[in-house]
Design a protein around this motif. Structure first.
Motif, PDB file in Angstrom:
ATOM      1  N   THR A 199      -4.994  -0.505  -1.903  1.00 14.99           N
ATOM      2  CA  THR A 199      -3.306  -0.315  -2.494  1.00 14.99           C
ATOM      3  C   THR A 199      -3.555  -0.454  -3.836  1.00 14.99           C
ATOM      4  OG1 THR A 199      -2.682  -2.278  -2.255  1.00 14.99           O
ATOM      5  CG2 THR A 199      -2.116  -1.092  -0.454  1.00 14.99           C
ATOM      6  N   GLN A 201      -1.192  -1.298  -5.810  1.00 14.36           N
ATOM      7  CA  GLN A 201      -1.035  -2.739  -5.913  1.00 14.36           C
ATOM      8  C   GLN A 201      -1.939  -3.491  -5.314  1.00 14.36           C
ATOM      9  OE1 GLN A 201       1.704  -4.140  -2.891  1.00 14.36           O
ATOM     10  NE2 GLN A 201       3.617  -6.027  -4.382  1.00 14.36           N
ATOM     11  N   LEU A 360       8.183  -9.260   7.001  1.00  7.57           N
ATOM     12  CA  LEU A 360       6.578  -8.287   6.806  1.00  7.57           C
ATOM     13  C   LEU A 360       6.402  -7.712   8.495  1.00  7.57           C
ATOM     14  CD1 LEU A 360       4.376 -11.379   5.525  1.00  7.57           C
ATOM     15  CD2 LEU A 360       5.448  -8.886   4.410  1.00  7.57           C
ATOM     16  N   SER A 363       7.409  -3.734   8.300  1.00 16.29           N
ATOM     17  CA  SER A 363       7.194  -3.188   6.781  1.00 16.29           C
ATOM     18  C   SER A 363       5.530  -3.140   6.950  1.00 16.29           C
ATOM     19  CB  SER A 363       7.305  -4.199   5.549  1.00 16.29           C
ATOM     20  OG  SER A 363       7.292  -2.909   4.627  1.00 16.29           O
ATOM     21  N   GLU A 364       5.070  -2.558   6.073  1.00 10.74           N
ATOM     22  CA  GLU A 364       3.712  -2.023   6.196  1.00 10.74           C
ATOM     23  C   GLU A 364       3.519  -2.744   4.894  1.00 10.74           C
ATOM     24  OE1 GLU A 364       1.458  -1.027   8.225  1.00 10.74           O
ATOM     25  OE2 GLU A 364       2.715  -0.695   9.455  1.00 10.74           O
ATOM     26  N   ARG A 365       4.248  -3.096   4.155  1.00  6.42           N
ATOM     27  CA  ARG A 365       3.787  -3.865   2.423  1.00  6.42           C
ATOM     28  C   ARG A 365       3.802  -4.801   2.685  1.00  6.42           C
ATOM     29  NH1 ARG A 365       5.346  -0.505  -2.199  1.00  6.42           N
ATOM     30  NH2 ARG A 365       5.427  -2.035  -3.267  1.00  6.42           N
ATOM     31  N   ARG A 366       2.654  -5.967   1.654  1.00  3.56           N
ATOM     32  CA  ARG A 366       2.787  -6.641   1.317  1.00  3.56           C
ATOM     33  C   ARG A 366       3.427  -7.730   0.664  1.00  3.56           C
ATOM     34  NH1 ARG A 366      -1.730  -8.845   4.874  1.00  3.56           N
ATOM     35  NH2 ARG A 366      -1.438 -10.785   3.484  1.00  3.56           N
ATOM     36  N   THR A 367       4.550  -7.305   0.587  1.00  4.85           N
ATOM     37  CA  THR A 367       4.915  -7.908  -0.971  1.00  4.85           C
ATOM     38  C   THR A 367       6.517  -8.800  -0.631  1.00  4.85           C
ATOM     39  OG1 THR A 367       4.857  -5.464  -2.082  1.00  4.85           O
ATOM     40  CG2 THR A 367       6.780  -7.276  -3.201  1.00  4.85           C
ATOM     41  N   ARG A 372       2.904  -9.575  -4.962  1.00  2.00           N
ATOM     42  CA  ARG A 372       1.908  -9.608  -3.777  1.00  2.00           C
ATOM     43  C   ARG A 372       1.887 -10.644  -2.853  1.00  2.00           C
ATOM     44  NH1 ARG A 372      -0.723  -5.741  -0.941  1.00  2.00           N
ATOM     45  NH2 ARG A 372      -3.453  -6.265  -0.833  1.00  2.00           N
TER      46      ARG A 372
END
Length: 384
Positions: A199, A201, A360, A363-367, A372
């Motif tokens: 990503t 990010q 987490l 969601s597919e995000r790692r925030t 991050r």
């Protein structure tokens, strides 16, 4: 790094982060005294791994209600019949999460893991020598990096036999960053590093760390042939450190990018069998990866595979590590903590972990908290 969440108190038993459907909740679990050959430990700090998130997202069918296989613990009680004189109440230990011969013990996967204030280590693991006393414990929350650093140590020792000019790391999670940071000390001082991020990010995070690779790039850059000057010649070691669904695509992308080089690949990322790739017709790469488990056999099995277009590629994989890799990793974190400290980007307690893991897992995000997430450390001890 930020401390997130609050502290849970009260009630019988001990607090644990328990999976329920697509969420995790802080619940009370019975505190069971150790039986013959067993040990009761108090996890002090535990890490959240990419495989934990895969379990939460339904990508793996592991059944343990309590996750967590990274971290350090203190022995609370020892059952009758434990022979090792070093395993006494008060000793600090790391538990090897993968039994090399007993598939019924896989910590945090089919046996309740470390995201709880008390954990029972079964006799199979104790008798198998998987509870390892530590002479020195890494500072603060760095103990959550012991297991992933041990994974990188295992991979580096295997790939070092290839005498690589370049290390290509596919994956920008904890293992990927650790591989980049240890490449020159474990693979040789002249090795060049190319680090592939999934990503923008992740690329942005790497751009602000003093320990980045020689060439941090994105997946699109690799697919477009950059940096061909480093990857298309000489000896290239490839470390695939991706979530399970991305392992085969990452491998295939790496093989295209390294055409013309002498290549050795370590499949660190998970694979569910059969795992077939058009690059290796008729080869189940899941079996190749599973040939090495818990540090056995020694030396590890490395297959010399022929691609569909006639290239020869050395391929290995591994599930888990040997005890000595864990002990070495713990000592390395004590020797040089500043090379690794920034990878633990977030810290919380058990109550905070339940909230974070639920978010987490959905969601597919790692925030987390707007930043991050590389590694989350969970303080698991019950405050006095």
């Amino acid at each position: 790094m930020a401390a997130l969440g609050g502290t849970h108190r009260g009630g019988p038993g001990h607090p644990a982060v328990v999976r329920e459907g697509d969420a995790t909740h802080l619940r009370r679990r019975p505190t069971v005294p150790p039986g013959p050959g067993e040990i009761s430990v108090a996890p002090l700090v535990a890490g959240v791994c990419g495989t934990d998130l895969q379990i939460l997202r339904g990508l793996r069918d592991d059944g343990a209600p309590v996750l967590g296989h990274e971290g350090v613990a203190r022995i609370v009680d020892v059952g009758p019949g434990v022979a090792d004189p070093r395993l006494v109440p008060g000793a600090h230990v790391v538990v090897n999460p993968t039994h090399p011969t007993d598939p019924s013990f896989l910590l945090g996967h089919n046996v309740d893991g470390m995201l709880q204030a008390r954990m029972l280590v079964p006799a199979s693991a104790v008798g198998g020598g998987l509870v390892l006393p530590l002479d020195e414990v890494p500072q603060g929350n760095l103990a959550v990096l012991i297991e992933p650093l041990a994974v990188v140590r295992y991979a580096a020792l295997a790939l070092r036999e290839h005498r690589p000019d370049t290390l290509l790391v596919v994956g920008d999670g904890t293992v990927g960053h650790l591989a980049v940071r240890t490449a020159r000390r474990w693979l040789g001082p002249a090795v060049r590093t190319v680090h592939v991020h999934h990503t923008d990010q992740g690329l942005e995070w790497s751009a602000h760390t003093p320990h980045r690779a020689d060439r941090p790039i994105g997946l699109a850059d690799l697919a477009a042939g950059e940096p061909a000057g480093m990857l298309g010649r000489g000896r290239v070691a490839v470390l695939i450190a991706t979530p399970a669904p991305a392992t085969l695509p990452g491998l295939e992308l790496a093989l295209r990018a390294t055409e013309g080089a002498d290549v050795a690949v370590d499949l660190v990322g998970g694979l569910r069998g059969p795992a077939l790739s058009p690059f290796f017709p008729g080869v189940d790469l899941a079996r190749t990866r599973a040939a090495n488990c818990g540090g056995e056999p020694r030396p590890p099995v490395v297959e010399r595979l022929t691609t569909a277009d006639g290239r020869q590629v050395s391929v290995l994989g591994h599930r888990g590590v040997a005890n000595e890799h864990l002990v070495y990793a713990a000592a390395e974190l004590c020797r040089d903590p500043e090379s690794f400290r920034d990878l633990v980007t977030h810290e919380t307690d058990l109550a905070g972990a339940a909230e974070i893991l639920t978010a987490l897992g959905r969601s597919e995000r790692r925030t987390v908290a707007g930043r991050r997430l590389v590694k989350l450390a969970v303080r698991t001890a019950v405050p006095s």
